[in-house]
Write an enzyme that holds these catalytic residues in place. Structure first.
Site, PDB file in Angstrom:
ATOM      1  N   GLY A   1       0.776  -1.016   0.025  1.00  0.00           N
ATOM      2  CA  GLY A   1      -0.056   0.101  -0.228  1.00  0.00           C
ATOM      3  C   GLY A   1       0.850   1.072  -0.131  1.00  0.00           C
ATOM      4  O   GLY A   1       1.023   1.651   0.878  1.00  0.00           O
TER       5      GLY A   1
ATOM      6  N   LYS B   1      -6.207   1.370   2.235  1.00  0.00           N
ATOM      7  CA  LYS B   1      -7.052   1.610   3.104  1.00  0.00           C
ATOM      8  C   LYS B   1      -7.764   0.658   3.435  1.00  0.00           C
ATOM      9  O   LYS B   1      -7.918  -0.567   2.912  1.00  0.00           O
ATOM     10  CB  LYS B   1      -8.040   2.493   2.141  1.00  0.00           C
ATOM     11  CG  LYS B   1      -7.529   3.978   1.549  1.00  0.00           C
ATOM     12  CD  LYS B   1      -7.750   4.921   2.347  1.00  0.00           C
ATOM     13  CE  LYS B   1      -7.087   6.298   2.096  1.00  0.00           C
ATOM     14  NZ  LYS B   1      -7.273   7.311   3.086  1.00  0.00           N
TER      15      LYS B   1
ATOM     16  N   ASN C   1      -5.816   2.609   9.450  1.00  0.00           N
ATOM     17  CA  ASN C   1      -6.812   3.381  10.474  1.00  0.00           C
ATOM     18  C   ASN C   1      -7.912   2.204  10.716  1.00  0.00           C
ATOM     19  O   ASN C   1      -8.212   1.398   9.768  1.00  0.00           O
ATOM     20  CB  ASN C   1      -7.505   4.669   9.653  1.00  0.00           C
ATOM     21  CG  ASN C   1      -6.447   5.448   9.873  1.00  0.00           C
ATOM     22  OD1 ASN C   1      -5.880   5.674  10.725  1.00  0.00           O
ATOM     23  ND2 ASN C   1      -6.791   6.772   9.200  1.00  0.00           N
TER      24      ASN C   1
ATOM     25  N   LYS D   1      -6.508   5.160  19.410  1.00  0.00           N
ATOM     26  CA  LYS D   1      -6.608   5.737  18.129  1.00  0.00           C
ATOM     27  C   LYS D   1      -8.002   5.785  17.525  1.00  0.00           C
ATOM     28  O   LYS D   1      -8.051   6.602  16.782  1.00  0.00           O
ATOM     29  CB  LYS D   1      -5.631   4.683  17.048  1.00  0.00           C
ATOM     30  CG  LYS D   1      -5.335   5.086  15.580  1.00  0.00           C
ATOM     31  CD  LYS D   1      -4.470   5.974  15.567  1.00  0.00           C
ATOM     32  CE  LYS D   1      -4.196   6.418  14.116  1.00  0.00           C
ATOM     33  NZ  LYS D   1      -4.098   5.865  13.163  1.00  0.00           N
TER      34      LYS D   1
ATOM     35  N   ASN E   1      -9.459   8.904  15.452  1.00  0.00           N
ATOM     36  CA  ASN E   1     -10.041   9.089  14.193  1.00  0.00           C
ATOM     37  C   ASN E   1     -11.452   9.163  14.263  1.00  0.00           C
ATOM     38  O   ASN E   1     -11.755   9.878  13.159  1.00  0.00           O
ATOM     39  CB  ASN E   1      -9.810   7.436  13.480  1.00  0.00           C
ATOM     40  CG  ASN E   1      -8.349   7.508  12.885  1.00  0.00           C
ATOM     41  OD1 ASN E   1      -7.548   6.297  13.292  1.00  0.00           O
ATOM     42  ND2 ASN E   1      -7.735   8.497  12.371  1.00  0.00           N
TER      43      ASN E   1
ATOM     44  N   ASN F   1      -2.207  19.423   9.378  1.00  0.00           N
ATOM     45  CA  ASN F   1      -2.390  18.484   8.633  1.00  0.00           C
ATOM     46  C   ASN F   1      -3.865  18.375   8.068  1.00  0.00           C
ATOM     47  O   ASN F   1      -4.558  18.762   8.955  1.00  0.00           O
ATOM     48  CB  ASN F   1      -1.961  17.269   9.067  1.00  0.00           C
ATOM     49  CG  ASN F   1      -0.350  17.039   9.496  1.00  0.00           C
ATOM     50  OD1 ASN F   1       0.164  18.148   9.209  1.00  0.00           O
ATOM     51  ND2 ASN F   1      -0.224  15.901   9.915  1.00  0.00           N
TER      52      ASN F   1
ATOM     53  N   SER G   1      -6.678  12.170   6.934  1.00  0.00           N
ATOM     54  CA  SER G   1      -6.787  11.357   5.445  1.00  0.00           C
ATOM     55  C   SER G   1      -8.440  11.227   5.268  1.00  0.00           C
ATOM     56  O   SER G   1      -8.634  11.024   3.508  1.00  0.00           O
ATOM     57  CB  SER G   1      -6.579   9.794   6.195  1.00  0.00           C
ATOM     58  OG  SER G   1      -7.248   9.363   6.983  1.00  0.00           O
TER      59      SER G   1
ATOM     60  N   GLU H   1     -12.846   5.639   5.117  1.00  0.00           N
ATOM     61  CA  GLU H   1     -12.914   4.641   5.982  1.00  0.00           C
ATOM     62  C   GLU H   1     -13.955   4.703   7.317  1.00  0.00           C
ATOM     63  O   GLU H   1     -13.812   4.032   8.323  1.00  0.00           O
ATOM     64  CB  GLU H   1     -11.543   4.450   6.811  1.00  0.00           C
ATOM     65  CG  GLU H   1     -10.512   4.208   5.660  1.00  0.00           C
ATOM     66  CD  GLU H   1      -9.068   4.267   6.233  1.00  0.00           C
ATOM     67  OE1 GLU H   1      -8.424   3.148   5.955  1.00  0.00           O
ATOM     68  OE2 GLU H   1      -8.661   5.202   6.729  1.00  0.00           O
TER      69      GLU H   1
HETATM   70  O1  PAF Z   1      -6.064   9.577   9.341  1.00  0.00           O
HETATM   71  C1  PAF Z   1      -5.420  10.454   9.714  1.00  0.00           C
HETATM   72  O2  PAF Z   1      -5.639  11.276   9.271  1.00  0.00           O
HETATM   73  C2  PAF Z   1      -4.457  10.433  11.105  1.00  0.00           C
HETATM   74  O3  PAF Z   1      -4.737   9.042  11.443  1.00  0.00           O
HETATM   75  C3  PAF Z   1      -4.691  11.390  12.108  1.00  0.00           C
HETATM   76  C4  PAF Z   1      -3.792  10.693  13.304  1.00  0.00           C
HETATM   77  C5  PAF Z   1      -5.981  11.497  12.574  1.00  0.00           C
HETATM   78  C6  PAF Z   1      -3.997  12.303  11.687  1.00  0.00           C
HETATM   79  O4  PAF Z   1      -4.544  13.150  10.601  1.00  0.00           O
END
Ligand code: PAF
Length: 332
Positions: free
Chosen positions: A7, A75, A99, A183, A187, A250, A253, A265
């Site tokens: 991937g 994914k 994720n 996590k 998410n 950032n 995703s 996802e």
């Molecule tokens: O999916 C994502 O974007 C990442 O797992 C995270 C940690 C939320 C950071 O953007």
């Protein structure tokens, strides 16, 4: 170590590049053209937190490969495909760095080798073919997905990352399971909200965004406790706060998925929370609303298969129903 990274998206390309920097490792990336063609021609260029170019092998054919370790970074909705392709090869261990919930169960169903779970908050984005942007050093944890004798395998994988200058915490099966739920809280809080509102992660650090993400995290923590994973509300809220600050610049995703018009996802994130909450009588209204909103967007774009009887509930449910941990609770 011979390592296949299955991937070559953002995270897979970043980890593939970081691992390929170590002369001890021989890395093969499995991905799609034109990214793979560009890597074969001119290497894989990393920019951002650090800038360097590495020359791993790269292929579009994931069948018949052999390595010490396969890192799975596709994914979540492609995990079944990845597992089937990996099953045609030979690996000493496979580790999901994806994720959502249920990926490890899918891998274990198809593969004979030990399956490890991994969680990471490294930030990466793919822009041009042959390039990946590294958006900040994150955390990485790995551990055996099931409480078996895979602790040594997890230690060897942790060591492989450490050799490449990527510190990894090696955990037991129970510890990594808690990490997966922490996590999941991150998410579930960050991904759908940033995707639907088109804001960077940092926008969730202040009101009004924070007023939405905190209840989401609390709902995930209540669900975790209901399935036997002890996570306090404040721990889940704290995990979200930490990631929001660390990845403030950032785009999540899921935001990137929606902006490129692709499937998300959501089923293995919010959908998983709803499914487990329903099974245990926990109220999760905010997660339910977000799951419905993102599914509505996917349906309107024809990204879901209305004819499929399995499409209306999270794939993770189907994967976990028969999996019980020794204490009687579900393994993800
Ligand atoms: O999916 C994502 O974007 C990442 O797992 C995270 C940690 C939320 C950071 O953007």
């Amino acid at each position: 170590m011979d390592i296949v990274v299955f991937g070559a998206g953002s995270l897979g390309s970043l980890f593939g590049a970081l691992l390929a920097r170590a002369s001890e490792h021989d890395v093969t990336l499995v991905g799609r053209d034109p990214h793979v063609a560009a890597i074969r021609e001119s290497g894989l260029r990393v920019t951002g937190t650090d800038s360097f170019t590495v020359y791993p092998k790269a292929t579009t054919d994931g069948t018949g490969l052999a390595a010490d370790l396969a890192l799975v970074t596709v994914k979540a909705f492609d995990t079944e495909m990845a597992a089937r392709e990996l099953a045609t090869g030979s690996f000493r261990a496979v580790c999901s760095l994806q994720n959502g919930m249920g990926n490890e169960a899918t891998l274990a169903r198809h593969l004979d080798c030990p399956v490890l779970a991994g969680t990471t908050s490294y930030g990466a984005a793919r822009r041009d073919p042959g390039e990946v942007e590294w958006n900040g050093q994150g955390d990485l944890a790995v551990g055996p997905w099931e409480p078996t004798d895979a602790d040594e395998t997890a230690a060897a994988v942790g060591e492989a990352f450490a050799i490449a200058g990527v510190p990894a915490t090696v955990e037991t099966a129970d510890e990594i399971r808690r990490e997966l739920w922490r996590k999941l809280a991150v998410n579930a809080a960050v991904n759908p909200v940033t995707a639907l509102t088109r804001v960077p992660n940092g926008a969730l650090g202040a009101s009004p965004g924070v007023d939405l993400v905190e209840p989401i995290a609390r709902e995930v923590a209540s669900t975790a406790r209901a399935v036997g994973v002890a996570i306090a509300d404040e721990e889940a809220v704290g995990a979200v706060d930490e990631v929001v600050v660390a990845t403030a610049e950032n785009d999540s995703s899921m935001r990137r998925d929606i902006e490129r018009g692709g499937r998300t996802e959501i089923d293995v994130i919010s959908g998983y929370v709803v499914d487990r909450a329903d099974a245990h009588g926990v109220e999760v209204p905010t997660n339910r609303t977000l799951w419905t909103l993102v599914r509505t967007w996917e349906s309107a774009r024809g990204l879901r298969d209305p004819a499929s009887s399995t499409d209306s509930r999270p794939p993770s449910t189907r994967e976990t129903e028969s999996l019980k941990a020794p204490g009687g609770d579900e393994r993800v």
